[in-house]
Structures are given as structure tokens and as C-alpha cells.
Design an enzyme around this catalytic site. Structure first.
Site, mmCIF file in Angstrom:
data_model
loop_
_atom_site.group_PDB
_atom_site.id
_atom_site.type_symbol
_atom_site.label_atom_id
_atom_site.label_comp_id
_atom_site.label_asym_id
_atom_site.label_seq_id
_atom_site.Cartn_x
_atom_site.Cartn_y
_atom_site.Cartn_z
ATOM 1 N N TYR A 52 0.525 -1.423 -0.410
ATOM 2 C CA TYR A 52 0.006 0.305 -0.297
ATOM 3 C C TYR A 52 0.847 1.543 0.063
ATOM 4 C CZ TYR A 52 -4.955 -0.518 -0.327
ATOM 5 O OH TYR A 52 -6.198 -0.479 -0.306
ATOM 6 N N GLU A 54 0.085 4.600 -0.646
ATOM 7 C CA GLU A 54 -0.992 6.300 -1.130
ATOM 8 C C GLU A 54 -0.109 6.777 -0.811
ATOM 9 O OE1 GLU A 54 -4.440 6.449 1.649
ATOM 10 O OE2 GLU A 54 -5.368 4.265 0.865
ATOM 11 N N ASP A 197 -6.843 12.864 -25.616
ATOM 12 C CA ASP A 197 -6.564 11.138 -25.154
ATOM 13 C C ASP A 197 -6.159 10.272 -26.158
ATOM 14 O OD1 ASP A 197 -7.021 8.453 -24.623
ATOM 15 O OD2 ASP A 197 -9.163 9.760 -23.221
ATOM 16 N N THR A 223 -4.470 5.027 -21.695
ATOM 17 C CA THR A 223 -4.105 4.095 -21.229
ATOM 18 C C THR A 223 -2.557 3.081 -20.830
ATOM 19 O OG1 THR A 223 -5.143 3.100 -23.002
ATOM 20 C CG2 THR A 223 -6.038 2.945 -21.383
ATOM 21 N N LYS A 226 -2.294 -0.111 -24.439
ATOM 22 C CA LYS A 226 -3.001 -0.263 -26.244
ATOM 23 C C LYS A 226 -1.998 -0.432 -27.564
ATOM 24 C CE LYS A 226 -7.631 1.792 -25.212
ATOM 25 N NZ LYS A 226 -7.653 2.288 -24.283
ATOM 26 N N ARG A 232 -2.495 -2.442 -18.125
ATOM 27 C CA ARG A 232 -3.519 -1.958 -17.731
ATOM 28 C C ARG A 232 -3.617 -1.466 -16.877
ATOM 29 N NH1 ARG A 232 -8.009 -3.350 -21.090
ATOM 30 N NH2 ARG A 232 -7.309 -5.428 -22.233
HETATM 31 N N1 DSN Z 1 -12.984 1.251 -25.232
HETATM 32 C C1 DSN Z 1 -11.972 0.676 -25.183
HETATM 33 C C2 DSN Z 1 -11.424 0.401 -26.934
HETATM 34 O O1 DSN Z 1 -11.213 -0.275 -26.955
HETATM 35 O O2 DSN Z 1 -11.297 1.211 -27.610
HETATM 36 C C3 DSN Z 1 -11.493 2.096 -24.670
HETATM 37 O O3 DSN Z 1 -12.121 2.755 -23.364
#
Ligand code: DSN
Length: 439
Positions: A52, A54, A197, A223, A226, A232
Site C-alpha cells: 500500500y 497512498e 486522450d 491508457t 494499447k 492495463r
Molecule cells: N473501449 C476501449 C477500446 O476498445 O478502445 C477504450 O476504452
């Protein structure tokens, strides 16, 4: 005490093994998915999950942080260097919480915020009506034009009319480069914060195959799982332009993440992000990013050659959107899955059907590129997709709701029995053997 997962919990072990086999033997074309490296997965499975922490490095609420501070600082420094930004927060649990943190850092409840409409490719969190963002903020949605490109004229008109506090640029299903420069002019004119984004394109930005938003926007979210090829997770970055607009912006972002929205960061995730960012610093990463785009362009060319209709007639990035005809996205995604090719049904701009029965499918090349597939294999994939489309050509999605259940029921049965789909499944499996996921 030390038992393997297999010994202790064969039920979970077998489920994981099943998924491993599914990924190994099929073609994953969902553009937001990728195979993270073994090193990323090792960091994710480490004892850092036990901790933990924080707070932020040097300012924690719990003891025993010497290694956690190191790993978080390392991830931050790598991200700063890769993207060329002065401030990074690596604690958001994923993209949606990162985006919500930005809202709460910059806006008061009820403030006006603009974002790309979901059916036109925008993300839920950019103000779509089903998202909490539209509950707490007054969200205005902008659209793409009839050719599938962002409608800059409409964006300018809406911005001037509503004078939003914040404008989102970025999407979840947009196949062209984002016009960061033009949007920054619009945002500056109405004194709005511009937030990019870049969840889908972060790896392409680092790889130099998509324009970087850093010069043009105040804040960037992404994110990490990807095209960036990490675990993630999420990150928020503040640019020089952002700090110039508000010298407190970095602190506001940090406070919005913790204690505003989250408790303890996921330290094993932070370590895995640091590993992915370390991989992205290597020259091979640029090669990978280039190849992702080359593969997507090759796939687009081969599909078009075979008469497939693509939104905007092609792609600039890692993603393609196929226009399958009214409500037919489900037929094609389900049939392709039966043939071992996974993609997702998706709305297309000006879709007359609904998000649950959309008219398109969305596909992309990051996952297969990481496996080593190249232009030659894109030709094969295009062929398989077209053979599946051919099998599905009889199925029309009824405009009248009452007729749908029967058509869908027949479709589901037929798909399971279709011999051509089974044949393609075997061919896909054979190709996958040549490109093992984790060699
Ligand atoms: N919905 C996701 C995607 O597959 O692009 C992004 O949150």
C-alpha cells in the site's frame, strides 16, 4: 506455502490456460489489444501487489516505500523523457479514471465540456450520455462529417456558442490523424483547456508515426495497455502549455487522482508501466510502431481491392472501420470469431442503427504486428475476412425490431454449422503456429 497456481487452484489455472490457447491460436484484431511482453507480465505478477502506498514519492501515508518510490519515480521519468512533458502522474488505474480525474482537476460540477460523440468514434468518458461524465458536467458532443473526418467547422461553431471550460480531442474509433493544431486554435480562442486522450495512439506518438499533441494541448491522458504495450493502466501528463495556462495544474491533477478519486496506487502495475516505457525507449519500438501503421495500411489496401467499404476509405493509424451495412456489425464480428479472427462490432459515423447492433466492425494491427505478422500476412487476413463476409451476405439486419430475434437466432445456429468458417478456422490456426505469441 509455496504452491503453484496449477497445484493450488486448477480451476483458475485451466481458465487462464484456455485463454492463453485462444490468444495463441487466433488472430486478435481488436485495435485496443496487444500482447504485453513477458517482462511486463513478470512485473505485474510481482510482490509489488502486496504493498500500500497512498500518496506520492517522498510523501506517503504508509511506511516501507523505498522501492515503491523508486519504481514510481522511474516510470515518471521515463514517461517525461519519452513524451517530452514536464509532469506525469502514473497512478490512474486505467483510462476512464484518468479522464475523470482531469475533469475534477479542471472543472467544477456543471461546467461545459466538449468531446467527440461516441457513435462518431469518441470515448464514453468524453461526455457521452451513458457516462457519469455527462451526469456531473454539461457535456456537448461534436461529430465527424459525412466522410468520417472530424468536422472542424462544427467544432468551432459549438466552441464559440457554448464556450466550454474544456475540450477533449481523442477517440476510441477514429482512423485518421487528429488535427491537434487546428483544435488548439479553437480552444485558445474560447479560452478552453484542450485535453488529448491518446489512449489508442500513444505508442504511435512515441514511435513518431503520429503527430504529438504535446505542443498544442494542456493535458494528455492515455491508457498504457494499447499501442504502448504495457499493462492495463493510465497516465496523465501536463504539458508546458498547460503549466503556462495554470501554474498549479500539475498539483491539481495529482490531487484529483489522490486523494480525489483513488486510494493506493497499484504498484505492480506501476512497475509494469515502467518496464513498458523502458521498452518504448529502445530503437526497436520505433520499428514496431512503423510496422503497425504499415500493416494497417496494407490491410486497408487489400480489403479495398476486394470491394470492402472502409470509413474514410483508409487509415492513418493502427485501426480500420468497416462499413458492413445497416446493423450488420454483429453478424460479421460473430462469424469472424467463429473463424478465429477477433475484432469488435462498432458504430460508424452517422450510424442509423444502435451501438448494440452497429453497422460496422473495428479492427487493428498492434497485436498481430507484435506477433511478427507483416504485409504478406495482411493479404491473407483480408482474404479470410472477405470469405467470411461472403458467407454472411444473405443476412440482413431487420429495421423492424420485432423481426430481429428470429433472424439472430437463425444466424447463431447457421454460424456454428458453417463449413467454410470451420475451414478458415483451421487455416488461421496454421498461420498462428508460424508466429508463436511468447517464443
Ligand atoms: N473501449 C476501449 C477500446 O476498445 O478502445 C477504450 O476504452
Amino acid at each position: 506455502m509455496k504452491k503453484t497456481l496449477k497445484e493450488q487452484d486448477p480451476e483458475v489455472y485451466n481458465i487462464i490456460k484456455g485463454e492463453e490457447k485462444r490468444q495463441e491460436e487466433g488472430l486478435e484484431l481488436i485495435p485496443s489489444e496487444i500482447a504485453a511482453s513477458s517482462a511486463v507480465i513478470e512485473a505485474l505478477g510481482s510482490v509489488l501487489t502486496n504493498k500500500y502506498s497512498e500518496g506520492y514519492a517522498g510523501k506517503r501515508y504508509y511506511g516501507g516505500q523505498e522501492f515503491i518510490d523508486d519504481v514510481e519515480t522511474l516510470a515518471i521519468n521515463r514517461a517525461k523523457e519519452l513524451f517530452g512533458v514536464p509532469h506525469v502522474n502514473v497512478q490512474p488505474y486505467s483510462g476512464s479514471p484518468a479522464n475523470f480525474a482531469v475533469y475534477t482537476a479542471i472543472c467544477e460540477p456543471g461546467d461545459k465540456v466538449m468531446g467527440q460523440s461516441l457513435p462518431d468514434g469518441g470515448h464514453l468518458t468524453h461526455g457521452w450520455k451513458a457516462s457519469a461524465t455527462s451526469k456531473f458536467f454539461d457535456t456537448i458532443q461534436y461529430h465527424t462529417d459525412e466522410n468520417g473526418y472530424l468536422d472542424l467547422e462544427e467544432i468551432e461553431q459549438l466552441a464559440k456558442k457554448h464556450k466550454p471550460k474544456m475540450i477533449w480531442v481523442g477517440a476510441t474509433a477514429y482512423v485518421r490523424e487528429f488535427p491537434f493544431e487546428q483544435l488548439s486554435k479553437i480552444a485558445d480562442e474560447v479560452n478552453a483547456y484542450l485535453v488529448a486522450d491518446i489512449a489508442h495512439i500513444a505508442g504511435l506518438v512515441i514511435g513518431g508515426v503520429h503527430k504529438s499533441p504535446v505542443e498544442y494541448v494542456h493535458v494528455i491522458t492515455t491508457t498504457t495497455h494499447k499501442t504502448l504495450r504495457g499493462p492495463r493502466g493510465g497516465m496523465i501528463m501536463v504539458t508546458q502549455k498547460g503549466l503556462k495556462k495554470d501554474s498549479e495544474l500539475a498539483n491539481k491533477i495529482d490531487r484529483a487522482v489522490f486523494p480525489g478519486l483513488q486510494g493506493g496506487p497499484h504498484d505492480h502495475q506501476t512497475a509494469a508501466i515502467a518496464v513498458a516505457l523502458g521498452e518504448a525507449q529502445k530503437p526497436e519500438f520505433k520499428e514496431y510502431a512503423k510496422q503497425v501503421v504499415k500493416n494497417a495500411k496494407a490491410l486497408a489496401k487489400e480489403l479495398k481491392k476486394r470491394g470492402v467499404k472502409l470509413v474514410t476509405d483508409g487509415t492513418d493509424n493502427h485501426m480500420l472501420l468497416i462499413d458492413c451495412g445497416f446493423g450488420r456489425g454483429t453478424f460479421l464480428s460473430d462469424a469472424l470469431e467463429e473463424a478465429g479472427i477477433t475484432l469488435n462490432k462498432n458504430t460508424i459515423p452517422r450510424d442509423e442503427s444502435s451501438p448494440f447492433y452497429p453497422s460496422g466492425v473495428r479492427l487493428g494491427t498492434p497485436f498481430v504486428t507484435v506477433r511478427g505478422l507483416r504485409e504478406k500476412e495482411m493479404e491473407k487476413i483480408a482474404d479470410w475476412i472477405c470469405r467470411v463476409f461472403e458467407e454472411m451476405k444473405e443476412y440482413k439486419f431487420p429495421k423492424i425490431k420485432e423481426y430481429r430475434a428470429k433472424v439472430l437466432e437463425k444466424f447463431k445456429k447457421d454460424v456454428k454449422q458453417n463449413k467454410e468458417l470451420k475451414k478458415i478456422r483451421e487455416e488461421v490456426r496454421e498461420l498462428c503456429k508460424e508466429f508463436p505469441l511468447y517464443k
